[in-house]
Design an enzyme around this catalytic site. Structure first.
Site, PDB file in Angstrom:
ATOM      1  N   ASP A 188      81.187  35.012  25.755  1.00  0.00           N
ATOM      2  CA  ASP A 188      81.865  34.157  24.844  1.00  0.00           C
ATOM      3  C   ASP A 188      82.461  35.239  23.712  1.00  0.00           C
ATOM      4  OD1 ASP A 188      81.851  32.594  23.460  1.00  0.00           O
ATOM      5  OD2 ASP A 188      80.757  32.625  21.953  1.00  0.00           O
ATOM      6  N   ASN A 222      84.832  37.526  17.910  1.00  0.00           N
ATOM      7  CA  ASN A 222      83.584  38.203  18.537  1.00  0.00           C
ATOM      8  C   ASN A 222      84.521  39.648  18.816  1.00  0.00           C
ATOM      9  OD1 ASN A 222      81.481  36.898  18.673  1.00  0.00           O
ATOM     10  ND2 ASN A 222      81.791  35.750  20.757  1.00  0.00           N
ATOM     11  N   VAL A 263      74.417  34.726   8.903  1.00  0.00           N
ATOM     12  CA  VAL A 263      74.723  36.170   9.049  1.00  0.00           C
ATOM     13  C   VAL A 263      74.636  36.711   6.897  1.00  0.00           C
ATOM     14  CG1 VAL A 263      75.840  38.310   9.845  1.00  0.00           C
ATOM     15  CG2 VAL A 263      76.159  36.489  11.153  1.00  0.00           C
ATOM     16  N   GLY A 299      78.605  34.867   6.143  1.00  0.00           N
ATOM     17  CA  GLY A 299      79.497  33.438   6.964  1.00  0.00           C
ATOM     18  C   GLY A 299      77.788  33.033   8.336  1.00  0.00           C
ATOM     19  N   LYS A 343      71.629  39.037  11.175  1.00  0.00           N
ATOM     20  CA  LYS A 343      71.929  37.133  11.995  1.00  0.00           C
ATOM     21  C   LYS A 343      70.289  37.194  12.054  1.00  0.00           C
ATOM     22  CE  LYS A 343      75.365  36.275  14.328  1.00  0.00           C
ATOM     23  NZ  LYS A 343      76.450  37.002  15.559  1.00  0.00           N
ATOM     24  N   PRO A 355      88.335  35.983  19.723  1.00  0.00           N
ATOM     25  CA  PRO A 355      88.609  36.681  19.005  1.00  0.00           C
ATOM     26  C   PRO A 355      87.968  36.431  17.940  1.00  0.00           C
ATOM     27  CG  PRO A 355      90.604  35.020  19.384  1.00  0.00           C
ATOM     28  CD  PRO A 355      90.035  35.010  20.322  1.00  0.00           C
TER      29      PRO A 355
END
Length: 991
Positions: free
Chosen positions: A146, A151, A38, A31, A53, A149
């Protein structure tokens, strides 16, 4: 792939293998987001799968920021916690920076919430795990910044992993561009840059302030709220609207969207979402303890439910049917007779003993169940809260009047509002807020607020309760009923009734009933005793006077200050001791620039201040030190007391913002105005002072955004359009200027817009247009019998005439302005204009009058008198004395009251001394602060002063540039303006 640094390995037979970076072999893309891309990769050294990442170039371009990130990410990599994603590696290959982490198979919380509606128990389980992760990170000195949802990853079996610790550090540095990345919202603000995802920001993040671990707690509160309700607590159509909601609004109650949620979980979420971080959970450990305790309690209840057999449940139901498990009724047989005796009551303890004898196998379970029930009862009653709390807002419905006497219409509601508003416990939805709510509901803002309408307002705005009242006749007596009703169900929370023997007793009995109702609703006795001025004292004993006052307040709520004045005056005629009516009249006059009239009514209110409630007393005293004495320091002192006494009242914050704007303390003004808007998002004056503060700081986009926000909430006033006109003028946007002019045409405040147009003409060197606009403004003010406003309009162009060298016109205009009113504004304007023109004797005479009449006025004595006397000394060719006098005015220069005059005249005095560097510094100060007085004639004249100072230093290039800037600003000026003619001659000599 966007990352050109990924390359293909050449293997045997020239076959291309998977791309690699460092010792990681890329398997597939997982993604992308605001941080970068990633990939699923294989660690070729250790033979394990990792999530790799690759950070975007934009985020890693700044080396200082990257270094700070790496420090924090390395610290995060040392975290060892089952709920924190493990960081394996941090490195770079070429110019590509990467992070290698453990690879988690599962779904994000966002995906999970989209797939299924979560139960409170499941949400609680996830919240406990996230809080545990935050606790570990915070103890290591690492804040996430941050939490959202996306994360939070959920593995099979419900195990939670929190992702991306340390990565948020990359977005902390301000950026000149906003990439609008999918997962990161950036909003430029002062003093820093807002970073984080907008929906999950804490208030301090939204303000751009420095954040700490408490920001993560707020964000987790948002996540928990969303897990339970399926919606976010702070919503809006744009990111800006969401941020405004975070800063200013309370989230709707959880119970509205999820009925089976434990009240303790609601309390936990509410505490996590407190806007003031000092009142929030201070450490994640405390939040974790509360979440764990609730989780254990729910698990215990579930186990208890599962462990009780159907027979035992039946026995328990029988045992509790007559006494909440405190006692059980049984039948006993009389010994030796076989006859039934009468029933007797035995204790629950006896019942347990008896059940042990009969049900030995289940005895422990029964005992455990009864113990749990008793514990639950203790828990419930120990946690029982008042009907209302200090955080709850209340809607007042209109009274139902069945007496047939119109004197009660609107009057009793007004009296009740005043009586309740004196208490810090109550937060009454303001008239303006009610009017706005009616508009959004499709009603006329003037509609009656019936019970049904009040209940709809409660539903729409998440308000807990409403208060309804009625009055009816009972022979010669009157019955007053007050009811507090649940804003969602309509059920009664508390009720109080009183009977008045006569019409004259109605207000007193209403006040008595309100006091008793306050206690029933949860206000402490100490608070009631401290803030309980009788309603007839806080307002008036005269129903007719109170009716006139309420009609005035109705006009005031519509923004019709001029129309409200006759009603307030009528109230004081009916009751000469009606202090609040005098004070309200004063405010209306003050807002219409009628300061002397305002001072007269404020003095009357001040003399009666002991007759009013504590709230009204602070209100009146703050007006007295402003309107009568002009003592801004004392005013601010009173306002600070007001804030502490009534912490949810936005008025003192707004009034403080106004004073700080006047004094030139603009950062402080913005801070105070923001709080005023937060406390009362529907009160139009808060937005005036907030936009004005931003204007003064040259933050024009923010000033405009504040006004647009107010207009989007259907708030409107002349001040918004004056500020929008000023912004458009500075940007040369004639179309936008014309829009504001058209808005003001035909309105009662049209003279104010005409005066703004006059000032814009002055700033462009168009003195003929200035006289035209100014004349029309004066005419309109006179038509409305606003003499001081007429004098202010007539004297406002004196500065331009005098500074431009039209001294004959200045002398004529001075006499005309003072003929309307000799106010502090017209006197100071006339005195300074005459001093600049060398009319020293007349200027000194007016200065003496100012000294005599306004001996305690802060701005008169600290700013204007030194400025006037400095101008006189300049004309006497005594620049050293002028500079010394003008230096005393520096405390509040660049404030809205003094504007540019002290700095400009110091620049002129330094030019007289041929002190070029000092003169240039003064003129540059004006150029750098244009927003303070966007339509001032001194802004273009400061460029001319800069040109003349540069000429003295021999810096021809700089001088020529400054002259050209001046000519550009005055490109449409009247060609015969003396100062322009002189400037052109000077410029020719430079060629």
């Amino acid at each position: 792939m966007p990352h050109a640094h990924l390359w293909w390995e050449v293997m045997g037979g020239d076959r291309l293998a998977a791309p690699t970076i460092s010792h990681y072999r890329i398997l597939k893309k997982l993604g992308a987001g605001g941080m970068g891309e990633v990939y699923l990769a294989e660690d070729t050294r250790l033979g394990r799968k990792v999530a790799l990442k690759l950070l975007s170039d934009e985020l890693t371009r700044n080396e200082d920021r990257l270094h700070r990130f790496e420090q924090e990410a390395r610290a995060a990599s040392a975290l060892s916690h089952p709920n924190i994603l493990t960081i394996y590696d941090i490195g770079e290959e070429g110019s590509t920076h990467f992070i290698g982490t453990e690879y988690i198979e599962g779904e994000t919380l966002r995906q999970h919430m989209a797939r299924t509606r979560m139960s409170p128990r499941e949400a609680l389980d996830i919240a406990v795990q996230v809080a545990s992760a935050l606790d570990a990170a915070h103890q290591a000195g690492i804040a996430h910044r941050d939490i959202k949802p996306e994360n939070i990853m959920i593995r099979a079996g419900g195990h939670v992993k929190v992702l991306d610790f340390g990565l948020a550090k990359l977005t902390e540095q301000p950026s000149s561009t906003d990439t609008e990345a999918p997962t990161i919202a950036r909003v430029d603000t002062d003093p820093g840059t807002v970073m984080g995802t907008a929906d999950y920001m804490s208030p301090e993040q939204a303000r751009g302030q420095k954040v700490d671990a408490r920001t993560d707690i707020f964000s987790l509160g948002v996540v928990i709220y969303e897990m339970i309700t399926g919606r976010r607590p702070f919503e809006g159509t744009t990111k800006s609207h969401v941020i405004v909601s975070i800063l200013e609004k309370e989230p709707p109650p959880i119970a509205r969207y999820a009925e089976e949620v434990p009240s303790e979980l609601e309390r936990i979420v509410e505490k996590a979402l407190v806007k003031d971080r000092d009142e929030r959970y201070q450490v994640a450990k405390d939040l974790l303890i509360d979440l764990k305790s609730l989780k254990q309690e729910l698990e215990f209840e579930a186990k208890l439910e599962r462990s009780i057999s159907p027979e035992m449940k039946s026995a328990m139901m029988h045992s509790t049917s007559t006494g909440h498990a405190a006692a059980v009724v049984t039948r006993e047989t009389t010994s030796g007779t076989g006859e039934e005796s009468t029933a007797r009551t035995i204790s629950s303890a006896e019942y347990i003993v008896s059940e042990i004898k009969q049900h030995k196998k289940s005895a422990l379970v029964i005992a455990l169940a009864l113990f749990a029930m008793a514990a639950a009862a203790v828990y419930f009653f120990s946690r029982k809260t008042s009907a209302l709390t200090e955080k709850d807002t209340v809607v007042l419905a209109d009274f139902i009047n069945t007496t047939g006497d119109a004197v009660f219409d609107g009057t009793l509601k007004q009296a009740l509002a005043v009586q309740l508003s004196q208490s810090p416990f109550f937060n009454i939805l303001s008239d303006q807020q009610v009017r706005d709510a009616l508009r959004f509901m499709g009603h006329s803002p003037d509609d009656r607020v019936t019970k049904d309408v009040a209940r709809e307002i409660c539903e729409r705005q998440g308000i807990k309760a409403m208060l309804a009242g009625s009055i009816s006749g009972l022979g010669s007596h009157y019955v007053i009923t007050l009811e507090a009703l649940n804003g969602h169900t309509g059920e009664a929370i508390a009720r109080e009734q009183a009977e008045a023997e006569s019409k004259e007793q109605v207000l007193k009995k209403l006040g008595d009933a309100a006091t008793k109702l306050r206690e029933k609703l949860g206000e402490s006795l100490s608070s009631i005793q401290k803030f309980d001025a009788p309603v007839e004292q806080a307002t008036t004993e005269s129903l007719e006077a109170l009716r006139a006052f309420s009609l005035g307040d109705a006009q005031r709520a519509k923004g019709n200050g001029a129309e409200a004045i006759p009603f307030y005056k009528r109230a004081t005629e009916l009751d000469p001791n009606f202090a609040l009516a005098y004070a309200r009249t004063a405010v209306m006059y003050f807002n219409l620039a009628q300061r002397e009239s305002a001072a007269q009514f404020t003095e009357k209110a001040f003399a009666l201040r002991d007759r009013v409630s504590e709230h009204e007393r602070l209100y009146i005293e703050s007006r007295y030190y402003t309107d009568v004495l002009g003592d801004l320091d004392k005013t601010l002192e009173i306002l600070e007391i007001w804030k502490r006494t009534f912490p949810r009242d936005g008025v003192p914050w707004n009034n403080s913002a106004l004073r700080y704007n006047l004094l030139g303390q603009y950062e402080k003004a913005v801070e105070e105005a923001r709080e005023a808007v937060r406390l009362d998002p529907n009160f139009f004056t808060g937005y005036i002072n907030l936009s004005r503060g931003f204007l003064n700081l040259n933050r024009f986009d923010e000033a405009k955004a504040v006004i647009e926000q107010a207009l989007s909430q259907r708030l409107d006033t002349i001040a918004y359009h004056n500020n929008l006109f000023a912004i458009a003028f500075m940007r040369g946007d004639t179309a936008a200027m014309q829009q504001q002019v058209e808005w003001g045409a035909g309105k009662s405040t049209e003279s104010l817009m005409l005066n703004t147009q006059a000032q814009a003409a002055i700033s462009s060197g168009q003195l003929r247009k200035d006289r035209e606009f100014s004349g029309r403004a004066v005419e309109l003010a006179q038509r409305h019998d606003l003499k001081e406003l007429a004098a202010s309009h007539a004297s406002s162009n004196l500065f331009a005439e005098s500074a431009s060298g039209n001294c004959q016109q200045t002398k004529e205009s001075t006499q005309r302005a003072l003929s309307f009113a000799r106010s502090r504004v017209s006197l100071r304007n006339a005195a300074l204009a005459l001093a600049i023109c060398g009319e020293v004797s007349e200027a000194q005479s007016l200065a003496d009058e100012l000294t005599r009449r306004f001996s305690k006025d802060t701005t008169v004595n600290v700013t204007w008198l030194p400025t006037i006397r400095g101008a006189i000394e300049i004309k006497r060719d005594n620049p050293a004395q002028a500079i010394q006098l003008l230096q005393t005015a520096s405390r509040y220069e660049m404030g809205l009251d003094a504007g540019f005059w002290p700095a400009y005249l110091r620049g002129i005095a330094f030019l007289q001394q041929r002190a070029s560097p000092q003169a240039m510094a003064e003129f540059q100060k004006i150029i750098d602060h244009r927003g303070v007085v966007a339509v001032s004639p001194l802004y273009p004249l400061a460029h001319l002063g800069l040109a003349r100072a540069a000429t003295l230093t021999g810096d021809t290039a700089k001088s020529r540039k400054a002259y050209q800037d001046f000519f550009s600003l005055w490109k449409d000026a009247d060609p015969d303006v003396p100062v322009l003619v002189e400037a052109k001659k000077e410029y020719e000599k430079l060629k």
